[in-house]
Motif scaffolding. Structure first.
Motif, PDB file in Angstrom:
ATOM      1  N   GLN A  61      66.094   7.585  64.891  1.00  0.00           N
ATOM      2  CA  GLN A  61      66.665   6.894  66.044  1.00  0.00           C
ATOM      3  C   GLN A  61      65.706   6.929  67.232  1.00  0.00           C
ATOM      4  OE1 GLN A  61      70.528   8.598  66.798  1.00  0.00           O
ATOM      5  NE2 GLN A  61      71.201   8.318  64.683  1.00  0.00           N
TER       6      GLN A  61
ATOM      7  N   SER B 112      63.569   3.664  68.660  1.00  0.00           N
ATOM      8  CA  SER B 112      63.741   3.283  70.061  1.00  0.00           C
ATOM      9  C   SER B 112      62.404   3.221  70.787  1.00  0.00           C
ATOM     10  CB  SER B 112      64.675   4.280  70.761  1.00  0.00           C
ATOM     11  OG  SER B 112      65.955   4.289  70.161  1.00  0.00           O
TER      12      SER B 112
ATOM     13  N   LEU C  75      69.551   2.744  74.942  1.00  0.00           N
ATOM     14  CA  LEU C  75      69.297   3.335  73.627  1.00  0.00           C
ATOM     15  C   LEU C  75      69.517   4.852  73.637  1.00  0.00           C
ATOM     16  CD1 LEU C  75      66.172   1.256  72.569  1.00  0.00           C
ATOM     17  CD2 LEU C  75      68.493   1.073  71.682  1.00  0.00           C
TER      18      LEU C  75
ATOM     19  N   SER D 143      73.122   5.410  73.397  1.00  0.00           N
ATOM     20  CA  SER D 143      73.575   5.209  72.019  1.00  0.00           C
ATOM     21  C   SER D 143      73.329   6.453  71.172  1.00  0.00           C
ATOM     22  CB  SER D 143      72.855   4.006  71.401  1.00  0.00           C
ATOM     23  OG  SER D 143      73.241   2.803  72.023  1.00  0.00           O
ATOM     24  N   ILE D 144      72.164   7.075  71.365  1.00  0.00           N
ATOM     25  CA  ILE D 144      71.847   8.300  70.625  1.00  0.00           C
ATOM     26  C   ILE D 144      72.797   9.425  71.020  1.00  0.00           C
ATOM     27  CG2 ILE D 144      70.092  10.082  70.270  1.00  0.00           C
ATOM     28  CD1 ILE D 144      67.968   7.913  70.614  1.00  0.00           C
TER      29      ILE D 144
ATOM     30  N   THR E  87      76.162   8.935  69.461  1.00  0.00           N
ATOM     31  CA  THR E  87      76.144   9.280  68.036  1.00  0.00           C
ATOM     32  C   THR E  87      76.202  10.783  67.839  1.00  0.00           C
ATOM     33  OG1 THR E  87      74.805   7.302  67.599  1.00  0.00           O
ATOM     34  CG2 THR E  87      74.906   8.962  65.871  1.00  0.00           C
TER      35      THR E  87
ATOM     36  N   SER F 107      77.911   3.052  69.758  1.00  0.00           N
ATOM     37  CA  SER F 107      76.492   3.231  69.436  1.00  0.00           C
ATOM     38  C   SER F 107      76.075   2.329  68.283  1.00  0.00           C
ATOM     39  CB  SER F 107      76.220   4.698  69.066  1.00  0.00           C
ATOM     40  OG  SER F 107      74.903   4.851  68.562  1.00  0.00           O
TER      41      SER F 107
ATOM     42  N   PHE G  53      73.696   2.943  66.409  1.00  0.00           N
ATOM     43  CA  PHE G  53      73.218   3.795  65.322  1.00  0.00           C
ATOM     44  C   PHE G  53      74.339   4.202  64.365  1.00  0.00           C
ATOM     45  CE2 PHE G  53      70.175   4.558  68.839  1.00  0.00           C
ATOM     46  CZ  PHE G  53      69.050   4.043  68.206  1.00  0.00           C
TER      47      PHE G  53
END
Length: 268
Positions: free
Chosen positions: A83, A87, A199, A202-203, A206, A222, A224
């Protein structure tokens, strides 16, 4: 337009190659060490000694019974590490293709030639897709080499296909998003920080979703979550649904980048 694509690839070939070779060498190292780690039991002992929160953060869904090298790679590469790499790779590439040329005025040289905004934007999109494809193909080739030549490494072909196809579509989707954000601003740092912030969020979502069942709802915020390594290993889940959603995300942001960049004024 092929001339523009070739020019952009030539100027960005080194970072693309560096990411592709660097990640592939990391995969090759893990694959080469896998037989000895399984034989000694060192890996499982190390993982069992780590706090559960750390394992969940790196998305290790299992700490024992590694029957396949992809079981190891599912957490050691295709989890949090992938991830972050994806990114950084696509953020930097989008900045080099659009944000930086807009910021430093280099884009005026392209537009002064018989090149339209449509052609340049489409070329940048194609280069992003070529770069993503190269990264996945390099990784796949190295894993196949390990499967063929490293004793004790056995890779299930269908599982590898699921991993790499899902990873490729994820890269396409993130690439479309980062390219779209790069078209919005004249300042490269601002474009990089905004796309990077989304991003990173989003990580974090997750990771947070994996820490507690009560926090599982966070994964839906997210991108991901559409690359679930445990489901890919087991062959469960809705792979085609995930690929369809990633395709939709990619098409939406690429189209938005194309249309938005056509209409905006450039301070160059």
């Amino acid at each position: 337009m092929m001339t523009i694509i070739w020019s952009l690839l030539k100027h960005n070939g080194k970072p693309i190659t560096a990411y592709a070779i660097g990640t592939s060498l990391y995969l090759l190292m893990l694959a080469a060490l896998y037989p000895s780690m399984m034989k000694s039991g060192l890996l499982e002992a190390k993982l069992q000694a780590l706090p559960p929160e750390v394992l969940k953060a790196f998305q290790y869904d299992k700490v024992t019974g590694f029957d396949n090298v992809l079981d190891l790679l599912g957490g050691n590469y295709y989890g949090l590490i992938f991830q972050i790499i994806a990114s950084l790779f696509l953020l930097s590439l989008a900045a080099r293709l659009l944000a930086r040329p807009i910021d430093n005025g280099e884009l005026i040289l392209y537009l002064a030639a018989p090149i339209t905004r449509h052609q340049y934007t489409a070329s940048a999109m194609i280069v992003m897709m070529i770069a993503s494809t190269c990264l996945v193909l390099f990784n796949t080739f190295v894993l196949l080499l390990a499967d063929w030549f490293v004793a004790g490494v056995s890779i299930d072909g269908m599982t590898l296909v699921r991993f790499q196809v899902n990873a490729l579509f994820l890269l396409y989707a993130i690439g479309g998003f980062t390219l779209f954000v790069a078209t919005l601003f004249d300042d490269e740092r601002r474009a990089f920080s905004i796309a990077g912030g989304v991003l990173v969020l989003s990580i974090v979502l997750t990771i947070g979703a994996g820490l507690s069942e009560k926090m599982d709802w966070m994964r839906y915020g997210s991108i991901f979550s559409l690359f679930n390594t445990q489901q890919l290993l087991e062959g469960t889940g809705d792979l085609f649904l995930h690929l369809s959603i990633l395709t939709g995300i990619s098409l939406f942001f690429n189209a938005s980048a194309f249309l938005g960049f056509r209409k905006r004024s450039l301070s160059i």
